[in-house]
Motif scaffolding. Sequence first.
Motif, PDB file in Angstrom:
ATOM      1  N   VAL A  17       0.859  -1.191   0.000  1.00  0.00           N
ATOM      2  CA  VAL A  17       0.000   0.000   0.000  1.00  0.00           C
ATOM      3  C   VAL A  17       0.893   1.239   0.000  1.00  0.00           C
ATOM      4  N   ARG A  18       0.677   2.108  -0.956  1.00  0.00           N
ATOM      5  CA  ARG A  18       1.467   3.335  -1.046  1.00  0.00           C
ATOM      6  C   ARG A  18       0.778   4.452  -0.282  1.00  0.00           C
ATOM      7  N   LEU A  19       1.522   5.077   0.641  1.00  0.00           N
ATOM      8  CA  LEU A  19       1.033   6.210   1.417  1.00  0.00           C
ATOM      9  C   LEU A  19       1.955   7.396   1.123  1.00  0.00           C
ATOM     10  N   VAL A  36      -7.636   6.451   2.111  1.00  0.00           N
ATOM     11  CA  VAL A  36      -6.859   5.202   2.077  1.00  0.00           C
ATOM     12  C   VAL A  36      -7.642   4.002   2.596  1.00  0.00           C
ATOM     13  N   ALA A  37      -8.858   4.220   3.087  1.00  0.00           N
ATOM     14  CA  ALA A  37      -9.627   3.127   3.707  1.00  0.00           C
ATOM     15  C   ALA A  37      -9.820   1.947   2.759  1.00  0.00           C
ATOM     16  N   ILE A  69      -5.490   6.976  10.423  1.00  0.00           N
ATOM     17  CA  ILE A  69      -4.911   6.010   9.466  1.00  0.00           C
ATOM     18  C   ILE A  69      -4.108   4.949  10.215  1.00  0.00           C
ATOM     19  N   ALA A  70      -3.279   5.385  11.163  1.00  0.00           N
ATOM     20  CA  ALA A  70      -2.462   4.430  11.930  1.00  0.00           C
ATOM     21  C   ALA A  70      -3.342   3.461  12.704  1.00  0.00           C
ATOM     22  N   ARG A 235      -6.884   5.907  -5.597  1.00  0.00           N
ATOM     23  CA  ARG A 235      -7.332   6.131  -6.972  1.00  0.00           C
ATOM     24  C   ARG A 235      -7.719   7.591  -7.143  1.00  0.00           C
ATOM     25  N   LYS A 236      -7.312   8.184  -8.240  1.00  0.00           N
ATOM     26  CA  LYS A 236      -7.684   9.558  -8.523  1.00  0.00           C
ATOM     27  C   LYS A 236      -9.131   9.604  -9.002  1.00  0.00           C
ATOM     28  N   GLY A 237      -9.789  10.680  -8.642  1.00  0.00           N
ATOM     29  CA  GLY A 237     -11.146  10.875  -9.118  1.00  0.00           C
ATOM     30  C   GLY A 237     -11.176  11.072 -10.620  1.00  0.00           C
ATOM     31  N   LEU A 238     -12.360  10.924 -11.219  1.00  0.00           N
ATOM     32  CA  LEU A 238     -12.504  11.015 -12.670  1.00  0.00           C
ATOM     33  C   LEU A 238     -12.058  12.378 -13.182  1.00  0.00           C
TER      34      LEU A 238
END
Length: 265
Positions: A17-19, A36-37, A69-70, A235-238
């Motif tokens: 997972v990339r943060l 990130v969920a 997140i943690a 994921r980037k939004g449209l």
Amino acid sequence: MKRFIPFMKSEPCVAVVRLQGVIASGSRGALSDRAVAASLSKAFKRGKPKAVALEINSPGGSPVQSALIASRIRRMADKHEVPVYAFVEDVAASGGYWLACAADEIHADRASVVGSIGVISATFGVHDFIQRNGIERRVYTAGESKSQLDPFKPEDPSDVARLNALLEEMHGIFIDHVKSSRGARLADDPRLFTGEFWAGQTAKELGLIDGIGHLEDVMRSKFGEKVTFRRYGQRKGLLSRFGASLVSDAVAGIEERAAYARFGL
């Protein structure tokens, strides 16, 4: 295909997972618990991974989003009984290091920047400017502290004292998180919680990380040469994918670059 054939052993898999980015709520492209969920949920649930690896590259940001997140990472790791490894790229500082501490082990490059265990609040003061230009500031409040730290008024020592008390409380929460995560691995060094940051090798000597190493090399040493990697990310939004909202993206990019610049990056 092997995993669908009965009695045939499949290669071990590590979910990655990339943060990356500034940690903030509501900002386009920023790291937040909501953003990130989905990635974290898929990483822990899909395909029974041997481990979840976090690729971290963050100069920090919101302490609340960092904590959310943690906590999500630890909650899912405990629920699914999956170990978590953090790998620092350019920087895991402040809130970025908070995220790294959610892992069972932290690894970094020798040139990675690690630490900055502190809390910062930045603002500005323009009361002299508006006075010189004949601008009258009009503010109406109910509650004596409602307009504290107003950048258009002269600084009030009592406001500063209240802010410092708040920052000290938040700093204590950050320190508790690091101590509970790192435990006896931390060195007995008075610099640890001053907000200072270090390169990877010194961070290892101080106990802030467990080793110098990169994701694929470390995971292969733990799970074998045939380990596979399944990657997840925000994921980037449209609209973002088609280049919309260019002005807000540009502003966010400037703010993010300024955050990284604090660490010489």
